[in-house]
Write a protein that holds these residues in place. Structure first.
Motif, PDB file in Angstrom:
ATOM      1  N   ALA A  15       0.842  -1.205   0.000  1.00 57.58           N
ATOM      2  CA  ALA A  15       0.000   0.000   0.000  1.00 57.58           C
ATOM      3  C   ALA A  15       0.875   1.252   0.000  1.00 57.58           C
ATOM      4  N   ASP A  16       1.947   1.244   0.788  1.00 55.53           N
ATOM      5  CA  ASP A  16       2.863   2.383   0.827  1.00 55.53           C
ATOM      6  C   ASP A  16       3.499   2.633  -0.532  1.00 55.53           C
ATOM      7  N   LEU A  17       3.822   1.546  -1.230  1.00 57.17           N
ATOM      8  CA  LEU A  17       4.482   1.657  -2.530  1.00 57.17           C
ATOM      9  C   LEU A  17       3.500   1.850  -3.681  1.00 57.17           C
ATOM     10  N   GLY A  18       2.212   1.655  -3.397  1.00 56.36           N
ATOM     11  CA  GLY A  18       1.200   1.808  -4.439  1.00 56.36           C
ATOM     12  C   GLY A  18       1.176   0.650  -5.412  1.00 56.36           C
ATOM     13  N   THR A  19       1.454  -0.551  -4.922  1.00 56.91           N
ATOM     14  CA  THR A  19       1.439  -1.734  -5.772  1.00 56.91           C
ATOM     15  C   THR A  19       0.548  -2.795  -5.148  1.00 56.91           C
ATOM     16  N   ASN A  20       0.267  -3.834  -5.896  1.00 55.19           N
ATOM     17  CA  ASN A  20      -0.552  -4.935  -5.420  1.00 55.19           C
ATOM     18  C   ASN A  20       0.250  -5.786  -4.446  1.00 55.19           C
ATOM     19  N   ALA A  21      -0.402  -6.262  -3.373  1.00 59.43           N
ATOM     20  CA  ALA A  21       0.283  -7.063  -2.359  1.00 59.43           C
ATOM     21  C   ALA A  21       0.837  -8.359  -2.945  1.00 59.43           C
ATOM     22  N   GLU A  22       0.108  -8.996  -3.849  1.00 60.94           N
ATOM     23  CA  GLU A  22       0.587 -10.248  -4.458  1.00 60.94           C
ATOM     24  C   GLU A  22       1.799 -10.004  -5.340  1.00 60.94           C
ATOM     25  N   THR A  23       1.817  -8.871  -6.021  1.00 57.71           N
ATOM     26  CA  THR A  23       2.971  -8.526  -6.851  1.00 57.71           C
ATOM     27  C   THR A  23       4.202  -8.365  -5.971  1.00 57.71           C
ATOM     28  N   LEU A  24       4.047  -7.638  -4.869  1.00 57.61           N
ATOM     29  CA  LEU A  24       5.164  -7.449  -3.953  1.00 57.61           C
ATOM     30  C   LEU A  24       5.591  -8.785  -3.355  1.00 57.61           C
ATOM     31  N   ARG A  25       4.638  -9.630  -2.996  1.00 58.22           N
ATOM     32  CA  ARG A  25       4.957 -10.949  -2.441  1.00 58.22           C
ATOM     33  C   ARG A  25       5.785 -11.765  -3.443  1.00 58.22           C
ATOM     34  N   ASN A  26       5.418 -11.696  -4.717  1.00 55.43           N
ATOM     35  CA  ASN A  26       6.181 -12.412  -5.756  1.00 55.43           C
ATOM     36  C   ASN A  26       7.598 -11.846  -5.880  1.00 55.43           C
ATOM     37  N   TRP A  27       7.735 -10.520  -5.780  1.00 57.28           N
ATOM     38  CA  TRP A  27       9.060  -9.908  -5.849  1.00 57.28           C
ATOM     39  C   TRP A  27       9.926 -10.365  -4.675  1.00 57.28           C
ATOM     40  N   VAL A  28       9.312 -10.434  -3.501  1.00 58.76           N
ATOM     41  CA  VAL A  28      10.049 -10.863  -2.310  1.00 58.76           C
ATOM     42  C   VAL A  28      10.508 -12.307  -2.483  1.00 58.76           C
ATOM     43  N   ARG A  29       9.613 -13.164  -2.968  1.00 58.14           N
ATOM     44  CA  ARG A  29       9.973 -14.577  -3.195  1.00 58.14           C
ATOM     45  C   ARG A  29      11.081 -14.693  -4.238  1.00 58.14           C
ATOM     46  N   ALA A  30      10.970 -13.924  -5.320  1.00 60.66           N
ATOM     47  CA  ALA A  30      11.966 -13.982  -6.388  1.00 60.66           C
ATOM     48  C   ALA A  30      13.335 -13.517  -5.892  1.00 60.66           C
ATOM     49  N   ALA A  31      13.327 -12.580  -4.945  1.00 60.04           N
ATOM     50  CA  ALA A  31      14.585 -12.076  -4.398  1.00 60.04           C
ATOM     51  C   ALA A  31      15.174 -13.044  -3.382  1.00 60.04           C
ATOM     52  N   GLY A  32      14.404 -14.045  -2.991  1.00 60.14           N
ATOM     53  CA  GLY A  32      14.893 -15.030  -2.035  1.00 60.14           C
ATOM     54  C   GLY A  32      14.801 -14.559  -0.596  1.00 60.14           C
ATOM     55  N   ALA A  33      14.145 -13.448  -0.370  1.00 60.75           N
ATOM     56  CA  ALA A  33      13.978 -12.952   0.999  1.00 60.75           C
ATOM     57  C   ALA A  33      12.826 -13.698   1.649  1.00 60.75           C
ATOM     58  N   SER A  34      13.007 -14.033   2.901  1.00 60.51           N
ATOM     59  CA  SER A  34      11.925 -14.724   3.597  1.00 60.51           C
ATOM     60  C   SER A  34      11.934 -14.368   5.065  1.00 60.51           C
ATOM     61  N   ARG A  35      10.830 -14.668   5.690  1.00 57.18           N
ATOM     62  CA  ARG A  35      10.644 -14.443   7.107  1.00 57.18           C
ATOM     63  C   ARG A  35       9.746 -15.588   7.583  1.00 57.18           C
ATOM     64  N   PRO A  36       9.969 -16.110   8.766  1.00 57.89           N
ATOM     65  CA  PRO A  36       9.129 -17.217   9.223  1.00 57.89           C
ATOM     66  C   PRO A  36       7.654 -16.867   9.145  1.00 57.89           C
ATOM     67  N   ARG A  37       6.853 -17.782   8.627  1.00 54.71           N
ATOM     68  CA  ARG A  37       5.423 -17.548   8.469  1.00 54.71           C
ATOM     69  C   ARG A  37       4.746 -17.322   9.808  1.00 54.71           C
ATOM     70  N   GLY A  38       3.821 -16.373   9.802  1.00 54.77           N
ATOM     71  CA  GLY A  38       3.019 -16.126  10.976  1.00 54.77           C
ATOM     72  C   GLY A  38       3.717 -15.320  12.061  1.00 54.77           C
ATOM     73  N   ARG A  39       4.936 -14.929  11.823  1.00 52.97           N
ATOM     74  CA  ARG A  39       5.656 -14.136  12.824  1.00 52.97           C
ATOM     75  C   ARG A  39       6.151 -12.855  12.188  1.00 52.97           C
ATOM     76  N   ARG A  40       6.070 -11.820  12.930  1.00 53.21           N
ATOM     77  CA  ARG A  40       6.593 -10.541  12.449  1.00 53.21           C
ATOM     78  C   ARG A  40       8.015 -10.376  12.929  1.00 53.21           C
TER      79      ARG A  40
END
Length: 85
Positions: A15-40
């Motif tokens: 939302a801050d970047l003005g893009t779709n959340a799924e698009t950003l999620r795909n970019w994060v996955r493609a970059a190999g960045a991850s964070r444990p699921r369900g935890r901030r």
């Protein structure tokens, strides 16, 4: 310019970047960045950096000097009133 917020969710960052959340999620996955699921990401409880500590000390000093200046200004008005005949 975007400022990093480790506690932000993908949806919030998208939302801050003005893009779709799924698009950003795909970019994060493609970059190999991850964070444990369900935890901030945890906000670190590190002591303030030397620069932050110096800024805090300088702000405190500015407040003290402003108070002293105000006292001197009032004293000068008081003395000026007493010395006038």
């Amino acid at each position: 310019m975007y400022q990093s917020r480790p506690e932000a969710t993908i949806r919030q960052v998208a939302a801050d970047l003005g893009t779709n959340a799924e698009t950003l999620r795909n970019w994060v996955r493609a970059a190999g960045a991850s964070r444990p699921r369900g935890r901030r990401a945890e906000v670190s409880a590190e002591p303030p950096t030397p620069l932050k500590a110096e800024n805090a000390a300088l702000r405190k000093k500015v407040r003290e000097l402003e108070e002293e200046r105000e006292i001197l200004r009032k004293a000068a008005k008081c003395f000026a009133g007493e010395t006038r005949w």
